[in-house]
Write an enzyme that holds these catalytic residues in place. Structure first.
Site, short mmCIF file in Angstrom:
data_model
loop_
_atom_site.label_atom_id
_atom_site.label_comp_id
_atom_site.label_asym_id
_atom_site.label_seq_id
_atom_site.Cartn_x
_atom_site.Cartn_y
_atom_site.Cartn_z
N ASP A 99 9.11 22.60 29.20
CA ASP A 99 8.51 23.05 27.94
C ASP A 99 7.01 23.19 28.14
O ASP A 99 6.41 22.43 28.90
CB ASP A 99 8.80 22.06 26.81
CG ASP A 99 10.25 22.08 26.38
OD1 ASP A 99 10.88 23.16 26.43
OD2 ASP A 99 10.76 21.03 25.97
N ASP A 148 13.83 28.60 24.19
CA ASP A 148 13.99 28.01 22.85
C ASP A 148 13.60 29.03 21.77
O ASP A 148 14.26 29.13 20.74
CB ASP A 148 13.10 26.77 22.69
CG ASP A 148 13.46 25.66 23.66
OD1 ASP A 148 14.63 25.56 24.05
OD2 ASP A 148 12.55 24.89 24.02
#
Length: 165
Positions: free
Chosen positions: A124, A142
């Site tokens: 991330d 995402d």
């Protein structure tokens, strides 16, 4: 061949969007990992940073500290969901909005599945915040899943009307 019993191969063009999501997701993750140290943060805008972090759990780090079994659990869910979504997409009975949403979700699921299988965690790097409150860091996979889900909801709200071909 609109009886629903066979896949409609014309739906394969939506897989280009899926491949684009996977490719761009993996490319950006590789760039961030090459340029950042773990937990390094670089401000970009007054409400946005780039940061390298790893997520061993699911959304919002759910079960991140569960001891390792969650890697295979979430990988299995992503693999199963990908097969179901691919089948749904290839049925060829969906609106363009639904097909686009499914392709985005599939691309995001495959991008994060690759991370789990190869790295053991999801990379991330997008960190949005307001004052001292940070939204959990996320990645392009995402974002694609979120946009895809929003498209599915939008199509449901508009009644899932099939466009004329």
């Amino acid at each position: 061949m609109r009886d629903g019993s066979r896949w409609h191969w014309r739906q394969l063009h939506w897989l280009w969007l899926t491949l684009l999501v996977v490719g761009f997701d993996q490319w950006t993750k590789a760039l961030i990992q090459a340029a950042f140290q773990f937990h390094e943060t670089r401000p970009v805008l007054p409400f946005f940073n780039l940061v390298l972090t790893y997520n061993e759990g699911a959304a919002f780090s759910f079960l991140a500290g569960a001891g390792g079994w969650q890697r295979w659990f979430f990988a299995g869910i992503a693999a199963l969901a990908s097969v179901v979504i691919l089948g749904w997409l290839l049925r060829g009975r969906e609106t363009r909005i639904t097909s686009c949403g499914l392709a985005l979700i599939l691309g995001g699921a495959l991008g994060n599945l690759w991370d789990r299988l190869v790295l053991g965690h999801v990379v991330d790097f997008l960190d949005f915040y307001w004052q001292a409150r940070h939204f959990p860091a996320f990645n392009l996979a995402d974002a694609a899943i979120t946009v895809g889900a929003a498209l599915l909801i939008l199509d449901m709200l508009r009644g899932g009307r099939r466009e004329h071909e």
